[in-house]
Scaffold this motif. Structure first.
Motif, PDB file in Angstrom:
ATOM      1  N   ARG A  26       0.821  -1.220   0.000  1.00  0.00           N
ATOM      2  CA  ARG A  26       0.000   0.000   0.000  1.00  0.00           C
ATOM      3  C   ARG A  26       0.849   1.261   0.000  1.00  0.00           C
ATOM      4  O   ARG A  26       0.480   2.270  -0.592  1.00  0.00           O
ATOM      5  CB  ARG A  26      -0.913  -0.028   1.227  1.00  0.00           C
ATOM      6  N   VAL A  27       1.993   1.210   0.671  1.00  0.00           N
ATOM      7  CA  VAL A  27       2.848   2.399   0.742  1.00  0.00           C
ATOM      8  C   VAL A  27       3.982   2.347  -0.290  1.00  0.00           C
ATOM      9  O   VAL A  27       4.915   3.146  -0.237  1.00  0.00           O
ATOM     10  CB  VAL A  27       3.431   2.595   2.163  1.00  0.00           C
ATOM     11  N   GLY A  28       3.912   1.413  -1.203  1.00  0.00           N
ATOM     12  CA  GLY A  28       4.879   1.362  -2.294  1.00  0.00           C
ATOM     13  C   GLY A  28       6.221   0.773  -1.935  1.00  0.00           C
ATOM     14  O   GLY A  28       7.232   1.085  -2.570  1.00  0.00           O
ATOM     15  N   ASN A  59      12.350  15.977   7.446  1.00  0.00           N
ATOM     16  CA  ASN A  59      13.715  15.543   7.153  1.00  0.00           C
ATOM     17  C   ASN A  59      13.876  15.121   5.692  1.00  0.00           C
ATOM     18  O   ASN A  59      14.864  14.468   5.338  1.00  0.00           O
ATOM     19  CB  ASN A  59      14.073  14.361   8.073  1.00  0.00           C
ATOM     20  N   LEU A  60      12.902  15.505   4.838  1.00  0.00           N
ATOM     21  CA  LEU A  60      12.878  15.014   3.461  1.00  0.00           C
ATOM     22  C   LEU A  60      13.039  16.160   2.466  1.00  0.00           C
ATOM     23  O   LEU A  60      12.739  17.316   2.761  1.00  0.00           O
ATOM     24  CB  LEU A  60      11.556  14.285   3.186  1.00  0.00           C
ATOM     25  N   ASP A  61      13.495  15.816   1.259  1.00  0.00           N
ATOM     26  CA  ASP A  61      13.560  16.811   0.200  1.00  0.00           C
ATOM     27  C   ASP A  61      12.149  17.129  -0.282  1.00  0.00           C
ATOM     28  O   ASP A  61      11.181  16.424   0.037  1.00  0.00           O
ATOM     29  CB  ASP A  61      14.412  16.305  -0.963  1.00  0.00           C
ATOM     30  N   ALA A  62      12.014  18.196  -1.072  1.00  0.00           N
ATOM     31  CA  ALA A  62      10.696  18.714  -1.446  1.00  0.00           C
ATOM     32  C   ALA A  62       9.856  17.686  -2.202  1.00  0.00           C
ATOM     33  O   ALA A  62       8.651  17.540  -1.947  1.00  0.00           O
ATOM     34  CB  ALA A  62      10.856  19.987  -2.277  1.00  0.00           C
ATOM     35  N   GLU A  63      10.462  16.960  -3.132  1.00  0.00           N
ATOM     36  CA  GLU A  63       9.712  16.000  -3.926  1.00  0.00           C
ATOM     37  C   GLU A  63       9.230  14.832  -3.070  1.00  0.00           C
ATOM     38  O   GLU A  63       8.070  14.400  -3.162  1.00  0.00           O
ATOM     39  CB  GLU A  63      10.575  15.480  -5.079  1.00  0.00           C
ATOM     40  N   THR A  64      10.116  14.304  -2.214  1.00  0.00           N
ATOM     41  CA  THR A  64       9.724  13.198  -1.343  1.00  0.00           C
ATOM     42  C   THR A  64       8.693  13.667  -0.320  1.00  0.00           C
ATOM     43  O   THR A  64       7.769  12.924   0.027  1.00  0.00           O
ATOM     44  CB  THR A  64      10.953  12.620  -0.623  1.00  0.00           C
ATOM     45  N   GLU A  65       8.843  14.901   0.150  1.00  0.00           N
ATOM     46  CA  GLU A  65       7.869  15.482   1.065  1.00  0.00           C
ATOM     47  C   GLU A  65       6.484  15.470   0.436  1.00  0.00           C
ATOM     48  O   GLU A  65       5.493  15.055   1.060  1.00  0.00           O
ATOM     49  CB  GLU A  65       8.282  16.913   1.412  1.00  0.00           C
ATOM     50  N   ARG A  66       6.389  15.892  -0.809  1.00  0.00           N
ATOM     51  CA  ARG A  66       5.105  15.911  -1.504  1.00  0.00           C
ATOM     52  C   ARG A  66       4.523  14.499  -1.613  1.00  0.00           C
ATOM     53  O   ARG A  66       3.335  14.290  -1.386  1.00  0.00           O
ATOM     54  CB  ARG A  66       5.269  16.526  -2.897  1.00  0.00           C
ATOM     55  N   GLU A  67       5.371  13.520  -1.921  1.00  0.00           N
ATOM     56  CA  GLU A  67       4.900  12.147  -2.063  1.00  0.00           C
ATOM     57  C   GLU A  67       4.356  11.596  -0.745  1.00  0.00           C
ATOM     58  O   GLU A  67       3.311  10.927  -0.721  1.00  0.00           O
ATOM     59  CB  GLU A  67       6.043  11.258  -2.567  1.00  0.00           C
ATOM     60  N   ILE A  68       5.052  11.880   0.357  1.00  0.00           N
ATOM     61  CA  ILE A  68       4.608  11.380   1.660  1.00  0.00           C
ATOM     62  C   ILE A  68       3.305  12.056   2.080  1.00  0.00           C
ATOM     63  O   ILE A  68       2.380  11.397   2.592  1.00  0.00           O
ATOM     64  CB  ILE A  68       5.700  11.592   2.725  1.00  0.00           C
ATOM     65  N   ILE A  69       3.203  13.362   1.831  1.00  0.00           N
ATOM     66  CA  ILE A  69       1.972  14.078   2.160  1.00  0.00           C
ATOM     67  C   ILE A  69       0.804  13.515   1.355  1.00  0.00           C
ATOM     68  O   ILE A  69      -0.304  13.320   1.872  1.00  0.00           O
ATOM     69  CB  ILE A  69       2.140  15.584   1.900  1.00  0.00           C
TER      70      ILE A  69
END
Length: 225
Positions: A130-132, A173-183
């Motif tokens: 589910r979380v890839g 603690n994440l970069d902008a792109e990973t932050e967007r993915e987690i959100i």
């Protein structure tokens, strides 16, 4: 579902000096809501989450879960409530380095009523899907990126099928792109209607799925944008 009544938490600094991390906070969170709490560092956001979860006892005021006063319970019952009804996601992943991804996800079940359930590994594998992260189930935390580790933490937080997910700066603690993915992942999980979610974040604009945004400043809670 969650109700905070005039909750104040003060800490003694010595020599008669005290600091209030929260001040007379009143808050109600409905079942299925996605509440985002924002504010500057030191505003009292983490203390508020700790009050909600029963990790911190208010100096005054009450914290109610479904009408039940958390601090009317003994330690064992509060711990059981946290294990069965709450999932936690923090800024730093805190995965056990000697455990595989799958073992880290399964870990919270060791302290719950389903610790002998033979279906738990399958449930953990389904959450990783589910979380890839299905393809990394046998990897160790050191072999994962920060964003991948945080996805594993989210799966771990869900393994006991909690009613409420508490997230304290889960993307800080994440970069902008990973932050967007987690959100986005949080939004997808909460949109299923299975969860009530409370998230502390410095970037509320990244959470368009939020049903409500509140702001803390100086320990005081107020409506956000």
């Amino acid at each position: 579902m969650i109700k905070i009544e005039a909750a104040t938490k003060t800490y003694a600094l010595g020599r008669g000096v005290e600091i209030a991390a929260t001040r007379d906070v009143d808050l109600e969170v409905a079942r299925g809501e996605f509440l985002v709490i924002t504010g500057r560092s030191g505003a009292g956001k983490t203390t508020l989450l700790n009050l909600i979860s029963g990790l911190t006892r208010p100096t005054s005021g009450r914290v109610l879960w479904n009408g039940m006063d958390l601090w009317a319970l003994d330690d064992a019952h509060r711990s059981a409530l946290r294990n069965r009804q709450l999932g936690f996601v923090f800024q730093f992943p805190s995965l056990l380095p000697s455990f595989t991804v799958l073992e880290n996800v399964v870990l919270p079940t060791a302290f719950g009523s389903n610790r002998r359930d033979p279906n738990v590994p399958g449930q953990a594998a389904a959450l990783l899907q589910r979380v890839g992260m299905a393809g990394r189930r046998n990897a160790y935390p050191r072999q994962l990126s920060a964003g991948q580790q945080q996805r594993v933490v989210i799966a771990r937080a869900l393994i006991n099928c909690p009613e409420v997910l508490l997230a304290d700066e889960p993307t800080g603690n994440l970069d902008a792109e990973t932050e967007r993915e987690i959100i986005e992942l949080f939004g997808e999980l909460q949109a299923t209607g299975e969860l009530t979610a409370l998230m502390v974040t410095h970037a509320p604009h990244l959470v368009p799925q939020a049903s409500r945004v509140v702001e803390m400043a100086g320990g005081v809670l107020r409506a956000g944008g």
